[in-house]
Design a protein around this motif. Structure first.
Motif, PDB file in Angstrom:
ATOM      1  N   GLY A  38     -26.388  21.896  59.762  1.00  0.00           N
ATOM      2  CA  GLY A  38     -27.385  21.841  60.430  1.00  0.00           C
ATOM      3  C   GLY A  38     -28.779  22.537  59.806  1.00  0.00           C
ATOM      4  N   CYS A  39     -28.689  23.660  59.528  1.00  0.00           N
ATOM      5  CA  CYS A  39     -29.868  24.164  58.546  1.00  0.00           C
ATOM      6  C   CYS A  39     -30.420  23.430  57.579  1.00  0.00           C
ATOM      7  CB  CYS A  39     -29.601  25.718  58.309  1.00  0.00           C
ATOM      8  SG  CYS A  39     -29.399  26.928  59.671  1.00  0.00           S
ATOM      9  N   ALA A  40     -29.634  22.684  56.913  1.00  0.00           N
ATOM     10  CA  ALA A  40     -29.899  22.053  55.760  1.00  0.00           C
ATOM     11  C   ALA A  40     -30.606  20.859  56.139  1.00  0.00           C
ATOM     12  CB  ALA A  40     -28.528  21.487  54.777  1.00  0.00           C
ATOM     13  N   LEU A  41     -29.962  20.135  57.276  1.00  0.00           N
ATOM     14  CA  LEU A  41     -31.112  19.099  57.636  1.00  0.00           C
ATOM     15  C   LEU A  41     -32.291  19.478  58.265  1.00  0.00           C
ATOM     16  CD1 LEU A  41     -28.322  17.050  59.807  1.00  0.00           C
ATOM     17  CD2 LEU A  41     -29.229  16.545  57.586  1.00  0.00           C
ATOM     18  N   LEU A  42     -32.393  20.664  58.969  1.00  0.00           N
ATOM     19  CA  LEU A  42     -33.701  21.051  59.472  1.00  0.00           C
ATOM     20  C   LEU A  42     -34.688  21.247  58.049  1.00  0.00           C
ATOM     21  CD1 LEU A  42     -32.900  23.521  62.349  1.00  0.00           C
ATOM     22  CD2 LEU A  42     -34.110  21.257  62.492  1.00  0.00           C
ATOM     23  N   GLN A  43     -34.107  21.894  57.089  1.00  0.00           N
ATOM     24  CA  GLN A  43     -34.742  22.186  55.839  1.00  0.00           C
ATOM     25  C   GLN A  43     -35.097  21.057  55.355  1.00  0.00           C
ATOM     26  OE1 GLN A  43     -35.964  24.994  55.749  1.00  0.00           O
ATOM     27  NE2 GLN A  43     -34.888  26.527  54.544  1.00  0.00           N
ATOM     28  N   LEU A 311     -28.143  33.684  54.855  1.00  0.00           N
ATOM     29  CA  LEU A 311     -29.373  33.491  54.068  1.00  0.00           C
ATOM     30  C   LEU A 311     -29.906  32.094  54.468  1.00  0.00           C
ATOM     31  CD1 LEU A 311     -31.526  34.642  52.458  1.00  0.00           C
ATOM     32  CD2 LEU A 311     -29.955  33.930  50.446  1.00  0.00           C
ATOM     33  N   ILE A 312     -29.262  30.846  54.430  1.00  0.00           N
ATOM     34  CA  ILE A 312     -29.724  29.593  54.941  1.00  0.00           C
ATOM     35  C   ILE A 312     -30.279  29.661  56.282  1.00  0.00           C
ATOM     36  CG2 ILE A 312     -29.208  27.320  55.326  1.00  0.00           C
ATOM     37  CD1 ILE A 312     -29.344  28.025  52.374  1.00  0.00           C
ATOM     38  N   ALA A 313     -29.705  30.114  57.082  1.00  0.00           N
ATOM     39  CA  ALA A 313     -30.168  30.510  58.266  1.00  0.00           C
ATOM     40  C   ALA A 313     -31.320  31.119  58.608  1.00  0.00           C
ATOM     41  CB  ALA A 313     -29.180  31.024  59.483  1.00  0.00           C
ATOM     42  N   ALA A 314     -31.637  32.338  57.900  1.00  0.00           N
ATOM     43  CA  ALA A 314     -32.894  33.234  57.945  1.00  0.00           C
ATOM     44  C   ALA A 314     -33.994  32.356  57.238  1.00  0.00           C
ATOM     45  CB  ALA A 314     -32.398  34.465  57.123  1.00  0.00           C
ATOM     46  N   ASP A 315     -33.668  31.669  56.237  1.00  0.00           N
ATOM     47  CA  ASP A 315     -34.664  30.936  55.407  1.00  0.00           C
ATOM     48  C   ASP A 315     -35.238  29.786  56.313  1.00  0.00           C
ATOM     49  OD1 ASP A 315     -36.358  30.547  52.977  1.00  0.00           O
ATOM     50  OD2 ASP A 315     -35.021  28.747  52.779  1.00  0.00           O
ATOM     51  N   LEU A 321     -39.909  28.227  62.107  1.00  0.00           N
ATOM     52  CA  LEU A 321     -40.135  28.766  63.497  1.00  0.00           C
ATOM     53  C   LEU A 321     -41.637  28.805  63.598  1.00  0.00           C
ATOM     54  CD1 LEU A 321     -38.766  29.616  65.818  1.00  0.00           C
ATOM     55  CD2 LEU A 321     -38.892  32.089  65.236  1.00  0.00           C
ATOM     56  N   LEU A 322     -42.359  29.153  62.951  1.00  0.00           N
ATOM     57  CA  LEU A 322     -44.090  29.470  63.212  1.00  0.00           C
ATOM     58  C   LEU A 322     -44.767  28.516  62.077  1.00  0.00           C
ATOM     59  CD1 LEU A 322     -44.069  33.382  63.477  1.00  0.00           C
ATOM     60  CD2 LEU A 322     -43.914  31.664  65.218  1.00  0.00           C
ATOM     61  N   ILE A 327     -42.489  33.002  57.315  1.00  0.00           N
ATOM     62  CA  ILE A 327     -42.123  34.338  57.345  1.00  0.00           C
ATOM     63  C   ILE A 327     -40.940  34.640  56.181  1.00  0.00           C
ATOM     64  CG2 ILE A 327     -41.173  36.329  58.671  1.00  0.00           C
ATOM     65  CD1 ILE A 327     -42.303  35.204  60.876  1.00  0.00           C
ATOM     66  N   PRO A 328     -41.040  35.552  55.226  1.00  0.00           N
ATOM     67  CA  PRO A 328     -40.071  35.618  54.365  1.00  0.00           C
ATOM     68  C   PRO A 328     -38.469  35.670  54.801  1.00  0.00           C
ATOM     69  CG  PRO A 328     -41.818  37.230  53.770  1.00  0.00           C
ATOM     70  CD  PRO A 328     -42.086  36.494  55.027  1.00  0.00           C
TER      71      PRO A 328
END
Length: 353
Positions: A38-43, A311-315, A321-322, A327-328
């Motif tokens: 899911g995070c990969a698709l967003l990224q 790490l993928i979710a945090a990135d 988000l903003l 934000i690192p």
């Protein structure tokens, strides 16, 4: 061999035996794959430009003369791959540290690798004229690795894990002080570089490119399979050095090898992405809790998957988000991990009492 088999059978009897443990590991890996997917698709689809899923797949195979193809292939994809590799390496290294030292609060920062890498980046940032003619991340890799080796050498045979903790604390404090002095006495016309240095110290994947990935992968990918093989050794070390010796294992030599593995896993990530915090500390605890087992073999696999997911979710949060403000990732790994960290520390204290 009989004692070793008994040890493994005892580990396998936790939480209903090997079958239930394998099932738990399967569910944990599935959850991580879903979150990472899911995070990969967003990224890959969100940002500037934003793409549909169909357009994203077209961009992955398209000509880089097209803007969308270039952004997806050269900016977003390497960042995603680097996050998975670095996060998995941090999670596995955390298990190596905690189980070999029998310390639930141990993480790779105890080896001084992060502080050594940060010192090198500080020199390159504020005194480039005295730095060797190498790229900053390469110098950080050399400095961090050298610091870690120094800690292992000072600790000697590591019969007592406390010696490693003390050696790591001394090395970390020493290089941390040197770094502070470099910044304190930096020329005024270079103080504008502090922001870039702080971004490195916090930890970020924003500078990841395929060139960076190819420098990280040769270190991490060979080390990760070796780490999984080390699960049996970790299970024996957790029983104590005296028991390990009776089983024919040299605790000192085994611990040195495990520390070198941990260093090989984290040094490239620390050098190119910065010392991203809390993943190596928390991923092993999350894996143990999800698996309801302390058997190092499945925990290593689970912690690597959890580390990559963290790490993928945090990135993804940090970048999107903003948006367009980024934000690192290291800020999010600290912020998201604060409450879980307090929870696990509380559990550790209750267990110890």
């Amino acid at each position: 061999m009989t004692d070793l088999a008994a040890t493994e059978n005892e580990s396998g009897s936790e939480a209903g035996g090997p079958a239930r443990r394998k099932l738990g590991l399967g569910w944990l890996l599935l959850a991580c794959v879903v979150i990472v997917g899911g995070c990969a698709l967003l990224q890959l689809t969100r940002g500037e430009p934003s793409l549909s899923i169909a357009a994203m797949f077209d961009a992955l195979g398209g000509d880089q003369s097209d803007t969308a193809s270039f952004v997806v292939q050269e900016l977003r994809a390497p960042r995603l791959v680097a996050g998975i590799v670095i996060g998995a390496a941090l999670g596995a290294a955390g298990v190596l540290m905690q189980d070999s030292l029998r310390n639930p609060l141990a993480d790779p920062s105890l080896l001084g690798v992060a502080q050594g890498a940060s010192f090198a980046i500080a020199i390159v940032t504020f005194y480039p004229e005295i730095a060797p003619p190498l790229p900053g991340p390469i110098l950080a890799l050399i400095s961090g690795t050298t610091t870690g080796l120094l800690v292992v050498v000072i600790a000697g045979k590591l019969r007592d894990p406390i010696r490693l903790l003390l050696a790591g604390a001394v090395a970390s404090a020493f290089f941390g002080t040197l770094t502070s002095l470099v910044i304190l006495f930096a020329p005024e016309d270079r103080l504008g570089n502090v922001a870039g240095y702080q971004r490195f110290v916090i930890g970020s994947l924003s500078t990841m490119q395929w060139e960076t990935v190819w420098r990280i992968v040769p270190w991490s990918l060979p080390a990760i399979p070796l780490v999984f093989i080390a699960g049996r050794v970790l299970n024996v070390l957790k029983l104590g050095d005296d028991v390990a010796t009776t089983m024919g294992l040299d605790p000192g030599r085994a611990r040195i090898l495990l520390m070198l593995m941990a260093m090989a896993l984290v040094a490239p990530g620390y050098a190119f992405a910065g010392p991203i915090a809390f993943i190596a500390l928390l991923a092993p605890h999350i894996a143990r809790g999800a698996l309801r087992s302390s058997d190092a073999r499945p925990v290593l696999v689970g912690a690597a998957a959890v580390g990559a997911t963290q790490l993928i979710a945090a990135d993804a949060l940090g970048r999107l988000l903003l948006f367009p403000t980024e934000i690192p990732a290291g800020i999010w790994t600290i912020g998201i991990a604060a409450l879980p960290a307090m929870y696990f520390v509380g559990r550790i204290r209750r267990t110890a009492s």
